[in-house]
Design a protein around this motif. Structure first.
Motif, PDB file in Angstrom:
ATOM      1  N   GLY A   1       4.819  23.929  84.272  1.00 13.95           N
ATOM      2  CA  GLY A   1       4.879  23.421  85.647  1.00 13.95           C
ATOM      3  C   GLY A   1       6.061  24.044  86.347  1.00 13.95           C
ATOM      4  O   GLY A   1       6.894  24.699  85.719  1.00 13.95           O
TER       5      GLY A   1
ATOM      6  N   GLN B   1      18.509  48.171  87.643  1.00 15.26           N
ATOM      7  CA  GLN B   1      19.269  47.073  87.017  1.00 15.26           C
ATOM      8  C   GLN B   1      20.321  47.599  86.032  1.00 15.26           C
ATOM      9  O   GLN B   1      21.388  47.028  85.895  1.00 15.26           O
TER      10      GLN B   1
ATOM     11  N   ASN C   1       9.445  23.499  88.249  1.00 14.46           N
ATOM     12  CA  ASN C   1      10.511  22.559  88.567  1.00 14.46           C
ATOM     13  C   ASN C   1      11.851  23.218  88.260  1.00 14.46           C
ATOM     14  O   ASN C   1      12.369  23.157  87.143  1.00 14.46           O
ATOM     15  N   TYR C   2      12.396  23.887  89.254  1.00 10.84           N
ATOM     16  CA  TYR C   2      13.634  24.647  89.071  1.00 10.84           C
ATOM     17  C   TYR C   2      14.797  23.720  88.688  1.00 10.84           C
ATOM     18  O   TYR C   2      15.621  24.044  87.839  1.00 10.84           O
TER      19      TYR C   2
ATOM     20  N   LYS D   1       7.716  38.300  78.422  1.00  9.08           N
ATOM     21  CA  LYS D   1       8.832  37.416  78.048  1.00  9.08           C
ATOM     22  C   LYS D   1       8.808  37.087  76.553  1.00  9.08           C
ATOM     23  O   LYS D   1       9.748  36.516  76.023  1.00  9.08           O
TER      24      LYS D   1
HETATM   25  C1  GDG Z   1      12.184  39.632  88.030  1.00 10.11           C
HETATM   26  C2  GDG Z   1      12.440  40.545  86.815  1.00 10.11           C
HETATM   27  C3  GDG Z   1      14.899  40.201  87.118  1.00 10.11           C
HETATM   28  C4  GDG Z   1      12.927  28.772  86.362  1.00 10.11           C
HETATM   29  N1  GDG Z   1      12.091  27.733  86.438  1.00 10.11           N
HETATM   30  C5  GDG Z   1      11.669  27.696  87.701  1.00 10.11           C
HETATM   31  C6  GDG Z   1      12.257  28.748  88.398  1.00 10.11           C
HETATM   32  N2  GDG Z   1      13.046  29.382  87.551  1.00 10.11           N
HETATM   33  C7  GDG Z   1      13.900  30.522  87.919  1.00 10.11           C
HETATM   34  C8  GDG Z   1      14.866  30.900  86.850  1.00 10.11           C
HETATM   35  C9  GDG Z   1      15.277  32.290  87.333  1.00 10.11           C
HETATM   36  C10 GDG Z   1      13.984  32.823  87.931  1.00 10.11           C
HETATM   37  O1  GDG Z   1      13.125  31.704  88.143  1.00 10.11           O
HETATM   38  C11 GDG Z   1      13.301  33.823  86.999  1.00 10.11           C
HETATM   39  O2  GDG Z   1      14.031  35.012  87.026  1.00 10.11           O
HETATM   40  P1  GDG Z   1      14.045  36.045  85.805  1.00 10.11           P
HETATM   41  O3  GDG Z   1      15.084  37.074  86.089  1.00 10.11           O
HETATM   42  O4  GDG Z   1      14.310  35.310  84.542  1.00 10.11           O
HETATM   43  O5  GDG Z   1      12.593  36.666  85.705  1.00 10.11           O
HETATM   44  P2  GDG Z   1      11.442  37.248  86.712  1.00 10.11           P
HETATM   45  O6  GDG Z   1      10.779  36.161  87.455  1.00 10.11           O
HETATM   46  O7  GDG Z   1      10.547  38.042  85.818  1.00 10.11           O
HETATM   47  O8  GDG Z   1      12.194  38.223  87.741  1.00 10.11           O
HETATM   48  C12 GDG Z   1      13.727  40.144  86.121  1.00 10.11           C
HETATM   49  C13 GDG Z   1      14.568  39.429  88.397  1.00 10.11           C
HETATM   50  O9  GDG Z   1      13.316  39.853  88.945  1.00 10.11           O
HETATM   51  C14 GDG Z   1      15.654  39.624  89.460  1.00 10.11           C
HETATM   52  O10 GDG Z   1      15.868  40.966  89.749  1.00 10.11           O
HETATM   53  O11 GDG Z   1      16.030  39.612  86.499  1.00 10.11           O
HETATM   54  O12 GDG Z   1      13.978  41.006  85.029  1.00 10.11           O
HETATM   55  O13 GDG Z   1      11.330  40.501  85.906  1.00 10.11           O
HETATM   56  O14 GDG Z   1      16.220  32.228  88.359  1.00 10.11           O
HETATM   57  O15 GDG Z   1      15.883  29.966  86.765  1.00 10.11           O
HETATM   58  N3  GDG Z   1      12.020  28.975  89.706  1.00 10.11           N
HETATM   59  C15 GDG Z   1      11.155  28.137  90.344  1.00 10.11           C
HETATM   60  N4  GDG Z   1      10.560  27.095  89.708  1.00 10.11           N
HETATM   61  C16 GDG Z   1      10.789  26.832  88.395  1.00 10.11           C
HETATM   62  O16 GDG Z   1      10.221  25.894  87.807  1.00 10.11           O
HETATM   63  N5  GDG Z   1      10.911  28.362  91.650  1.00 10.11           N
END
Ligand code: GDG
Length: 494
Positions: free
Chosen positions: A378, A223, A380-381, A308
């Motif tokens: 919960g 990254q 909810n994206y 986090k």
């Molecule tokens: C790993 C790495 C790296 C939010 N609420 C819901 C939901 N989201 C989405 C968010 C965002 C995603 O989930 C989370 O992505 P992050 O990057 O913040 O964190 P990790 O899950 O830990 O991801 C991270 C990533 O991989 C990509 O390489 O950035 O550092 O740890 O898009 O908006 N998604 C769903 N339901 C929700 O309620 N399905």
């Protein structure tokens, strides 16, 4: 049969093979026996959407559910064409999968790479850990490699394999043994790579196997530069025969040069910009708005995940309410938390601590009209995207995070010139840090002060920062992220 089809089609173009634990689609079986396909939401799926027109893409992943397994078994051909992508699901032995996923990848490797261990107490590496390594992690990685090797054996196209993340560290080494130099191997690691010290937790046998396997790759994507640099240092520190000759970004090993390179992941800009216009998101936006009223909204959106650092942000918020009573009834904190690994004790307990802290804050400060903090647990994206449009302050204070996509999504869709509070230990810091307020993740006092500063910031300054952040994210995007990786691999093929 299918491979012959791959062979005939788009003859000159390289075959791109993605390998990841979770695949791009899940399957549901209908009453009449047919299957419906559901597309996953990951960035890589999106990135490939546009590439599938230009390249052939084969995705190898593990079947996740009984229905996925039934789908895989229902086809005579091992590889199926689904929505423009060739898909092959492996079906690991359930016991082996459990060891690979729940004994090694998620507890051990994730915890080392986010430095979450409370080391006087854990982890304890014992005979079960070694068994999980051999019969679980190594076995499932070998199955991935065998499946990839089998899938590409008849093609005369150039082949580029992209194994994804910490689940598949051993795939590069196995594949190199199986296929020699006829493939380009280029893993991408989504999570942080810490410096050499953190890796002393992993026994030498496991650590050497993992590092030597990764050095079977042609180049490794991280990254950030910091992760790439840490990887090079880790190899130099632990492997006597790995050298770094005149470069901080590559390792020379066994007569080959392996590059370590940063490809910062990003979001699907077009998709997000159109998603915010959808009726469901609009409806959820008005719900959030109703709840917050004309108070300023301090938002966080995360999986329930200790790295986090959700708990410390609540403690910092409590300190704000104690030290700056002028904010009473003028702010609301909203934490949208997605349940994650809830079967693991540490994660359950972490959620309990979050709920208790939020409850205590409300018990102490609320009045009949004001609820200082709401925690919504919960999935909810759409609600997350709706709330991201409305924040005045977005709290992103992880202890360690590969990138953190919430930070990028937030600054892209926010409509209030909200201020981003960003940890210097999130990968996003290297691109967005200049226009964010930086929060040291362990320092509650500075976090409180940063919230206070953000709440008092002039409109001009908020606007200037928010514009700069939005532009940075608009100029990147997940398609470009993957395209860069493909271009580098193609360059090496020439
Ligand atoms: C790993 C790495 C790296 C939010 N609420 C819901 C939901 N989201 C989405 C968010 C965002 C995603 O989930 C989370 O992505 P992050 O990057 O913040 O964190 P990790 O899950 O830990 O991801 C991270 C990533 O991989 C990509 O390489 O950035 O550092 O740890 O898009 O908006 N998604 C769903 N339901 C929700 O309620 N399905």
């Amino acid at each position: 049969m299918i491979m012959k089809e791959i062979k005939r089609e788009k003859r000159q173009k390289p075959l791109i093979v993605i390998a990841s634990n979770r695949g791009p689609f899940s399957f549901q079986q209908e009453e009449n026996g047919s299957f419906t396909v559901r597309r996953g939401s990951g960035g890589l799926v999106t990135a490939l959407g546009s590439l599938a027109e230009r390249y052939q893409v084969l995705w190898v992943a593990a079947a996740m559910s009984d229905e996925d397994r039934r789908w895989a078994q229902s086809n005579e051909e091992k590889i199926q064409h689904v929505e423009g992508i060739y898909l092959r699901l492996i079906q690991p032995d359930p016991d082996a999968y459990e060891l690979y996923y729940n004994q090694i990848a998620n507890p051990l490797l994730w915890f080392i790479q986010h430095q979450l261990w409370d080391i006087p107490r854990s982890p304890t590496i014992n005979a079960e850990t070694w068994q999980a390594w051999r019969d679980g992690y190594a076995a499932v990685n070998r199955q991935f490699a065998e499946t990839i090797a089998d899938s590409v054996k008849h093609t005369d196209h150039p082949v580029i394999v992209f194994p994804q993340d910490y689940h598949l560290y051993l795939v590069s080494g196995y594949l190199r043994q199986m296929l020699g130099d006829r493939v380009q191997i280029q893993p991408f690691l989504h999570i942080p790579w810490p410096g050499p010290d953190a890796w002393r937790i992993l026994p030498k046998g496991m650590r050497d196997a993992m590092l030597y396997s990764l050095l079977g790759s042609d180049r490794i994507g991280f990254q950030t530069q910091r992760d790439a640099f840490n990887f090079v240092q880790t190899c130099r520190f632990y492997l006597p025969d790995a050298h770094s000759l005149g470069s901080r970004n590559s390792i020379n090993y066994a007569g080959r040069k392996i590059e370590a390179k940063a490809y910062p992941i990003s979001v699907d800009v077009e998709q997000l910009e159109s998603l915010v216009e959808e009726p469901e998101v609009r409806l959820l936006r008005s719900q959030v708005l109703n709840n917050t009223g004309d108070r300023k909204l301090i938002l966080r959106v995360d999986r329930v995940e200790p790295s986090k650092n959700i708990l410390r942000s609540l403690v910092a918020y409590r300190a704000l309410l104690e030290n700056h009573p002028e904010h009473h009834d003028r702010v609301q904190m909203l934490a949208l938390l997605v349940p994650s690994r809830m079967e693991v004790y540490e994660y359950q307990n972490y959620l309990r601590e979050i709920m208790a802290e939020a409850g205590m804050i409300n018990a102490e400060f609320s009045d009949e009209l004001w609820e200082p903090v709401r925690v919504v647990v919960g999935e909810n994206y759409h609600r997350a995207v709706a709330a991201l449009q409305l924040y005045d302050v977005l709290m992103v204070n992880p202890l360690a995070d590969g990138m953190n996509l919430v930070a990028k999504e937030g600054v892209l869709v926010n409509q209030r010139d909200g201020v981003l509070l960003l940890s210097e230990d999130a990968g996003a810091f290297y691109e967005l840090g200049e226009h964010a307020l930086i929060v040291p993740p362990f320092d509650i006092y500075s976090t409180m002060e940063a919230i206070h500063e953000a709440l008092n910031m002039s409109e001009d300054e908020r606007h200037r920062r928010a514009e700069a952040l939005r532009e940075l994210v608009r100029r990147s995007g997940v398609r470009r992220w993957f395209q860069h990786q493909v271009e580098d691999a193609m360059q090496a093929l020439r």
